[in-house]
Design an enzyme around this catalytic site. Structure first.
Site, mmCIF file in Angstrom:
data_model
loop_
_atom_site.group_PDB
_atom_site.id
_atom_site.type_symbol
_atom_site.label_atom_id
_atom_site.label_comp_id
_atom_site.label_asym_id
_atom_site.label_seq_id
_atom_site.Cartn_x
_atom_site.Cartn_y
_atom_site.Cartn_z
ATOM 1 N N HIS A 103 -1.202 11.602 47.376
ATOM 2 C CA HIS A 103 -0.593 10.696 48.351
ATOM 3 C C HIS A 103 -0.660 11.416 49.698
ATOM 4 C CE1 HIS A 103 1.743 9.934 44.631
ATOM 5 N NE2 HIS A 103 1.824 8.693 45.039
ATOM 6 N N ASP A 106 2.093 13.972 50.086
ATOM 7 C CA ASP A 106 2.103 15.192 49.260
ATOM 8 C C ASP A 106 1.596 16.378 50.065
ATOM 9 O OD1 ASP A 106 2.498 13.364 47.207
ATOM 10 O OD2 ASP A 106 0.421 13.458 46.509
HETATM 11 C C1 XYL Z 1 4.728 6.678 39.919
HETATM 12 C C2 XYL Z 1 3.250 6.403 40.043
HETATM 13 C C3 XYL Z 1 2.592 7.084 41.217
HETATM 14 C C4 XYL Z 1 1.193 6.568 41.402
HETATM 15 C C5 XYL Z 1 0.606 6.861 42.720
HETATM 16 O O1 XYL Z 1 5.272 6.080 38.806
HETATM 17 O O2 XYL Z 1 2.612 6.754 38.865
HETATM 18 O O3 XYL Z 1 2.605 8.451 41.047
HETATM 19 O O4 XYL Z 1 0.324 7.032 40.407
HETATM 20 O O5 XYL Z 1 1.423 6.421 43.730
#
Ligand code: XYL
Length: 442
Positions: A103, A106
């Protein structure tokens, strides 16, 4: 540069010893399975938000892990953000994982304005780009966090507040610029807060119209800058909202078709999300595959006894096999991969546990791939289906499938049949026998 981790480079050791931790027992990058090398089928990816950023918090307690890079700078500092990149790339090198995913948030701390935040981010992206060139590691997908910051309390693209909507659009624009710059194979939208907490204060129709239009603007911008990566939606039924709009695969497919977005998007399916929706992982992968919309996998799993999203590293050979069966039937994932959206358990707080967890995840999918390939080679499931649906290959069934019959024709055919006639044509579902055959393959 001196090595950052003492953990040795992970190599294939096979099953000489059954004790885990000494290398891969199943993942053998160059081994050919179903006509392709394992490394070509299984495009594993490390998730930045878990592997680099997660300190193993749970809803009741603080993190239990510290990481070697924590010493490189204050939490939330650019010094730490830049140092993390070195650790990430060495981690990829040592585990032999070719891809990563992140993201925007991050990677770098936010500034006071979107412009300042973007400038912070771009400094880290510069370093990532350089590292990618040096190592050949690739970006499976990137995404934008439209859920962590307080401004997104009521969503991003479905926020009732136009200022927030515009901010979200600005954030996506920058994220797509990054996708183009780093050659991201896909671009993911996970709508963590795109849903509602309370139906009576939510204009659901207006919010859905907004997010569909938002997706179209994003695609127009991707076309404008020449970004050709696959757009993906990641379904999840709930958490953090009470009800997310992208509930599961079938709901998301219906949304895409309602708004004419089915040629723009495919699905990124996450194991634990499928449990929360009351399905199995293989169910979701099947429905996406059959719709021609299987894009990528977030390879993790949930827990039958815990009701929330725990992002456990995959370790279930049955699930991995059945998901790999659908995967092979799909011809793999041309623009997707297996992203470990996973974290070690809270009591596995040492750095070595992060290595063990990735090794285990890679091994279980490698083992699943091999079993699934053998199942397909022997046509196990295909033969079950062929026999079970045989009555549609001839007579009235074949005429119906060929579109030759009306409802009246079928009614006339059925009119004078007794229950005894009809029941005599039913066959056993053989569930127990099929399950034992599966066990024998595993
Ligand atoms: C959270 C989600 C996120 C997505 C990306 O439940 O899995 O981590 O994979 O935004």
């Amino acid at each position: 540069m001196a090595e950052l981790f003492s953990f040795p480079k992970v190599e294939f050791v096979g099953n000489k010893s059954l004790q885990a931790g000494d290398g891969f027992h199943y993942y053998n990058a160059d081994e050919v399975v179903a006509g392709k090398k394992m490394s070509e089928w299984l495009k594993f990816s490390v998730a930045y938000w878990h592997t680099m950023d997660q300190r193993l918090v749970d809803p009741f307690g603080e993190g239990t892990a510290t990481r070697p890079w924590d010493k490189e700078g204050e939490e939330g500092s650019m010094a730490l953000a830049l140092a993390k990149v070195d650790y990430m790339f060495e981690f990829l090198e040592k585990t032999g994982v070719e891809y990563f995913a992140f993201h925007d948030r991050d990677l770098a701390p936010e500034g006071n304005t979107l412009a300042e935040t973007n400038a912070n981010l771009d400094k880290v992206i510069d370093k990532i780009e350089q590292k990618m060139q040096e190592t050949g590691k690739k970006l499976l997908w990137n995404t934008a966090s439209l859920f962590t910051n307080k401004r997104f309390l009521a969503g991003g693209a479905t926020s009732p507040f136009a200022e927030v909507f515009a901010y979200a659009a600005g954030q996506i624009k920058h994220s797509l610029d990054i996708a183009k710059r780093l050659g991201s194979e896909s671009y993911v939208f996970w709508g963590g807060r795109e849903g509602y907490d309370f139906l009576l204060n939510t204009d659901t129709k207006r919010e859905l119209d907004h997010i569909a239009a938002f997706f179209k603007l994003a695609k127009d911008y991707a076309n404008e800058i020449g970004y050709t990566g696959q757009f993906l939606i990641e379904p999840k039924p709930k958490e953090p909202t009470q009800h997310q709009y992208d509930f599961d695969a079938q709901t998301t497919i219906a949304f895409l078709k309602t708004y004419g977005l089915e040629d723009t998007f495919k699905l990124n399916l996450e194991g634990n999300h499928t449990y929360l929706a009351g399905h199995t992982y293989e169910h979701e992968v099947r429905f996406a595959r059959e719709a021609g919309l299987l894009g990528s996998l977030d390879a993790n799993m949930g827990d039958k006894l815990i009701g929330w999203d725990i992002d456990e590293f995959p370790n279930d050979i049955y699930e991995a096999t059945l998901v790999m069966y659908e995967f092979l039937k799909n011809g793999g994932l041309p623009t997707g991969g297996l992203n470990f959206d996973s974290k070690p358990r809270r009591q596995s707080f040492e750095m070595d546990d992060l290595f063990y967890a990735h090794i285990a995840g890679m091994d279980i999918y490698a083992a699943g791939l091999k079993v699934a390939a053998k199942l397909i080679e022997d046509q196990v499931i295909e033969n079950v289906l062929k026999e079970r649906y045989a009555s549609f290959d001839e007579g009235i069934g074949a005429d119906f499938e060929a579109g030759k019959l009306t409802l009246k024709d079928l009614a006339e055919y059925a009119e004078n049949k007794t229950d005894a006639d009809i029941n005599a044509t039913s066959k056993s579902g053989r569930q127990e026998q099929i399950k034992q055959t599966l066990n024998n393959y595993i």
